[in-house]
Design a protein around this motif. Structure first.
Motif, PDB file in Angstrom:
ATOM      1  N   GLN A  40       0.836  -1.199   0.000  1.00  0.00           N
ATOM      2  CA  GLN A  40       0.000   0.000   0.000  1.00  0.00           C
ATOM      3  C   GLN A  40       0.870   1.248   0.000  1.00  0.00           C
ATOM      4  N   ASP A  41       0.435   2.227  -0.752  1.00  0.00           N
ATOM      5  CA  ASP A  41       1.100   3.523  -0.791  1.00  0.00           C
ATOM      6  C   ASP A  41       0.325   4.443   0.149  1.00  0.00           C
ATOM      7  N   PHE A  42       0.829   4.604   1.364  1.00  0.00           N
ATOM      8  CA  PHE A  42       0.093   5.351   2.385  1.00  0.00           C
ATOM      9  C   PHE A  42      -0.026   6.836   2.038  1.00  0.00           C
ATOM     10  N   ASP A  43       0.974   7.407   1.366  1.00  0.00           N
ATOM     11  CA  ASP A  43       0.891   8.814   0.975  1.00  0.00           C
ATOM     12  C   ASP A  43      -0.232   9.031  -0.039  1.00  0.00           C
ATOM     13  N   LYS A  44      -0.379   8.097  -0.978  1.00  0.00           N
ATOM     14  CA  LYS A  44      -1.434   8.189  -1.976  1.00  0.00           C
ATOM     15  C   LYS A  44      -2.813   8.024  -1.322  1.00  0.00           C
ATOM     16  N   GLU A 102      -3.621   8.778   1.782  1.00  0.00           N
ATOM     17  CA  GLU A 102      -3.903  10.014   2.515  1.00  0.00           C
ATOM     18  C   GLU A 102      -4.348  11.128   1.576  1.00  0.00           C
ATOM     19  N   ALA A 103      -3.722  11.236   0.398  1.00  0.00           N
ATOM     20  CA  ALA A 103      -4.091  12.270  -0.565  1.00  0.00           C
ATOM     21  C   ALA A 103      -5.508  12.040  -1.087  1.00  0.00           C
ATOM     22  N   GLN A 104      -5.865  10.795  -1.359  1.00  0.00           N
ATOM     23  CA  GLN A 104      -7.211  10.491  -1.838  1.00  0.00           C
ATOM     24  C   GLN A 104      -8.258  10.786  -0.761  1.00  0.00           C
ATOM     25  N   GLU A 105      -7.934  10.478   0.511  1.00  0.00           N
ATOM     26  CA  GLU A 105      -8.865  10.782   1.590  1.00  0.00           C
ATOM     27  C   GLU A 105      -9.058  12.289   1.734  1.00  0.00           C
ATOM     28  N   LYS A 106      -7.986  13.061   1.552  1.00  0.00           N
ATOM     29  CA  LYS A 106      -8.078  14.519   1.645  1.00  0.00           C
ATOM     30  C   LYS A 106      -8.954  15.067   0.522  1.00  0.00           C
TER      31      LYS A 106
END
Length: 104
Positions: free
Chosen positions: A64-68, A70-74
């Protein structure tokens, strides 16, 4: 009301010498106690079908790409807030229109 029914003995008061809580109707023998569940026989030795195919071991999950994430959740949160603000603005305009119709 008649009391000469054949089931009237079931509803009559117990005798003065009877134990409290005794609910056995006259003429019937109370059970001696709980004898337990009925005995069961064990299943035969080969009762399960034979298994020929073994399932493969579970696969590894994709990393999993956690930064991606987080960006999608934002982005989703921003969209949700935008839709809520537009809906609130529409509700305010409609309520102002309805109140102006009632007052004038």
């Amino acid at each position: 009301m008649t009391y000469d029914d054949q089931n009237a003995d079931l509803w009559r008061r117990p005798d003065a010498g009877a134990e409290p809580g005794q609910t056995t109707p006259p003429g019937r023998v109370p059970p001696a106690g709980y004898a337990g569940p009925p005995p069961t026989d064990p299943p035969p030795a080969g009762w399960r079908p034979p298994t020929y195919v073994q399932p493969p071991p579970p696969r590894q999950l994709a990393p999993q790409d956690f930064d991606k994430v987080e960006a999608q959740e934002k982005e989703a949160r921003t969209l949700t807030y935008g839709v809520a603000l537009v809906a609130a603005a529409v509700m305010v305009v409609l309520s102002c229109l309805l109140c102006s119709r009632v007052l004038f």
